[in-house]
Design an enzyme around this catalytic site. Structure first.
Site, mmCIF file in Angstrom:
data_model
loop_
_atom_site.group_PDB
_atom_site.id
_atom_site.type_symbol
_atom_site.label_atom_id
_atom_site.label_comp_id
_atom_site.label_asym_id
_atom_site.label_seq_id
_atom_site.Cartn_x
_atom_site.Cartn_y
_atom_site.Cartn_z
ATOM 1 N N GLY A 58 2.548 -11.297 0.740
ATOM 2 C CA GLY A 58 2.580 -10.249 1.560
ATOM 3 C C GLY A 58 3.167 -8.906 0.974
ATOM 4 O O GLY A 58 3.989 -9.008 0.258
ATOM 5 N N ALA A 59 2.044 -7.941 0.869
ATOM 6 C CA ALA A 59 2.577 -6.815 0.179
ATOM 7 C C ALA A 59 4.071 -6.201 0.218
ATOM 8 O O ALA A 59 4.545 -6.242 -0.835
ATOM 9 C CB ALA A 59 1.462 -5.675 0.442
ATOM 10 N N ASP A 91 -3.183 -4.810 1.141
ATOM 11 C CA ASP A 91 -2.609 -4.966 -0.255
ATOM 12 C C ASP A 91 -2.532 -3.580 -0.914
ATOM 13 O O ASP A 91 -1.616 -3.330 -1.840
ATOM 14 C CB ASP A 91 -3.209 -6.236 -1.059
ATOM 15 C CG ASP A 91 -2.595 -7.309 -0.205
ATOM 16 O OD1 ASP A 91 -3.488 -7.653 0.823
ATOM 17 O OD2 ASP A 91 -1.619 -7.844 -0.428
ATOM 18 N N LYS A 114 -6.718 -9.593 2.155
ATOM 19 C CA LYS A 114 -6.746 -10.794 2.130
ATOM 20 C C LYS A 114 -8.494 -11.198 1.958
ATOM 21 O O LYS A 114 -9.193 -10.664 2.935
ATOM 22 C CB LYS A 114 -6.028 -11.505 2.990
ATOM 23 C CG LYS A 114 -6.385 -13.186 3.079
ATOM 24 C CD LYS A 114 -5.997 -13.771 1.492
ATOM 25 C CE LYS A 114 -4.659 -13.517 0.948
ATOM 26 N NZ LYS A 114 -4.895 -13.617 -0.389
HETATM 27 O O1 MRU Z 1 -2.067 -13.134 -0.907
HETATM 28 P P1 MRU Z 1 -1.087 -12.698 0.160
HETATM 29 O O2 MRU Z 1 -0.624 -13.752 1.071
HETATM 30 O O3 MRU Z 1 0.249 -12.087 -0.503
HETATM 31 O O4 MRU Z 1 -2.045 -11.929 0.859
HETATM 32 C C1 MRU Z 1 -1.562 -11.154 1.907
HETATM 33 C C2 MRU Z 1 -2.398 -10.072 2.618
HETATM 34 O O5 MRU Z 1 -3.508 -9.863 2.166
HETATM 35 C C3 MRU Z 1 -1.884 -9.369 3.596
HETATM 36 O O6 MRU Z 1 -2.780 -9.067 4.714
HETATM 37 C C4 MRU Z 1 -1.226 -7.886 3.186
HETATM 38 O O7 MRU Z 1 -0.452 -8.162 1.915
HETATM 39 C C5 MRU Z 1 -0.663 -7.149 4.237
HETATM 40 S S1 MRU Z 1 0.855 -7.812 4.677
HETATM 41 C C6 MRU Z 1 1.732 -6.612 5.818
#
Ligand code: MRU
Length: 351
Positions: free
Chosen positions: A50-51, A242, A253
């Site tokens: 998660g970013a 992200d 995602k």
């Molecule tokens: O691969 P991940 O689980 O790190 O991807 C996470 C996402 O795509 C989330 O939607 C994004 O980071 C936003 S989190 C507030």
């Protein structure tokens, strides 16, 4: 020195303890990172994901690295080590810009204080900065929630993809933060969560954290979203991001793009909730966003169960880009951004 403890992470002063998101929801296991190498591995292997959570974790990784080299007497050698630490941490995952944003912020603090402070003092300042990043993230998510909840009506059902909740941030969440804020404001809101193949963040993480918060959630597989929308069950889609390019294209995602197309087809608003640190004004359009490709095993298996033999060719992009024309609005801590995105993002950053 102040400490922090949330569902996602705990800073002890000498280590960062992370809930291991690879095992949720069936097992609650914690990983203690004592070195910046441990942190790099935890980000790469998706113990933490998660970013915003990746950004804050990397900031603590920078501090742990600085502590590993605190006995160096020469400041220039110390700073060279800090640069290597930054390099290692920045090579963990390529898409979420919050990683680079947080490391840049830590590096700037180091550079600004290098000449005037002793190494021990500098390490304290770096630790304070990492804690600031973490505490600020919670406040920012609450502000995103306050701004975004106005877009929801009492009785709404929201579809979300992946996990943009407390687990993807230091706490509270971005997309799920908007839902939390609406509920805190007395609105009755329920959620549909896409399972989010191949890593299953929606099935494993979103349902777990929403259940813990007592928020009514229904899990669907990714290929059900269109039909659920067609049946009139969804009033709004809210996802995280992200990296958002300067023109408002949104990397999130894998599968987010399909959901956005479906939302457009059914006349459902598609909202992106993200902090300003996710907007990368240096990246002009979505085409310039690096998309991480992950291991083929993630697709050949479904959460540890093999689906196909190794001979089956696989493509596994971890993110996709939703073009700005499919985005109804971007919800930030500073307010809601609508089209024309390039103009309004530029104005917000006073470029
Ligand atoms: O691969 P991940 O689980 O790190 O991807 C996470 C996402 O795509 C989330 O939607 C994004 O980071 C936003 S989190 C507030």
């Amino acid at each position: 020195m102040e400490k922090i403890k949330t569902m996602t992470l705990q800073w002890t002063g000498d280590s960062l303890i992370l809930i291991d998101q690879r095992f949720l929801p069936l097992e609650e296991i914690y990983v203690e990172c004592k070195t910046y190498e441990d942190i790099a591995k935890s980000i790469k292997d998706m113990v933490v994901r998660g970013a915003p959570a990746i950004g804050a974790t990397a900031a603590f990784g920078y501090v742990l690295g600085a502590k590993q080299f605190q006995n160096l007497l020469d400041k220039n050698t110390f700073y060279k080590e800090l640069q290597k630490i930054k390099q290692t941490l920045s090579q963990t995952r390529p898409t979420a810009v919050n990683l680079f944003w947080a490391l840049h912020r830590m590096d700037k603090i180091a550079k600004d204080n290098l000449n005037s402070k002793e190494i021990v003092q500098l390490i304290n300042i770096l630790e304070e900065e990492a804690l600031k990043i973490a505490y600020e993230d919670i406040e920012i998510n609450k502000a995103i929630g306050k701004n975004g909840e106005k877009l929801l009506n009492d009785g709404d059902t929201v579809l979300t993809h992946c996990n943009a909740g407390a687990l993807a941030t230091v706490d509270y969440g971005t997309a799920l933060g908007v839902i939390r804020a609406a509920i805190e404001n007395g609105k009755k809101i329920q959620v549909y969560a896409d399972e989010t193949r191949p890593y299953l963040q929606g099935a494993r993480l979103t349902t777990w954290e929403l259940m813990k918060s007592g928020i009514k959630t229904t899990l669907i597989t990714d290929n059900m979203a269109g039909w659920v929308m067609k049946q009139g069950k969804i009033n709004a889609v809210i996802v995280g991001a992200d990296r958002i390019a300067r023109n408002g294209d949104v990397a999130n995602k894998i599968g987010t793009y399909s959901v956005a197309v479906l939302a457009k087809r059914h006349g459902i608003p598609f909202y992106v909730a993200a902090p300003l640190s996710t907007i990368d004004v240096e990246t002009k359009t979505g085409e310039d966003i690096p998309i991480e490709e992950r291991s083929k095993e993630e697709v050949r298996y479904c959460h540890k169960v093999r689906l196909v033999p190794d001979e089956v060719e696989v493509y596994n992009p971890a993110f996709d880009v939703t073009p700005n024309e499919l985005v109804t609005a971007i919800i930030t801590e500073k307010g809601i951004i609508r089209a024309p995105y390039e103009k309004n993002i530029t104005k917000l950053f006073e470029l």
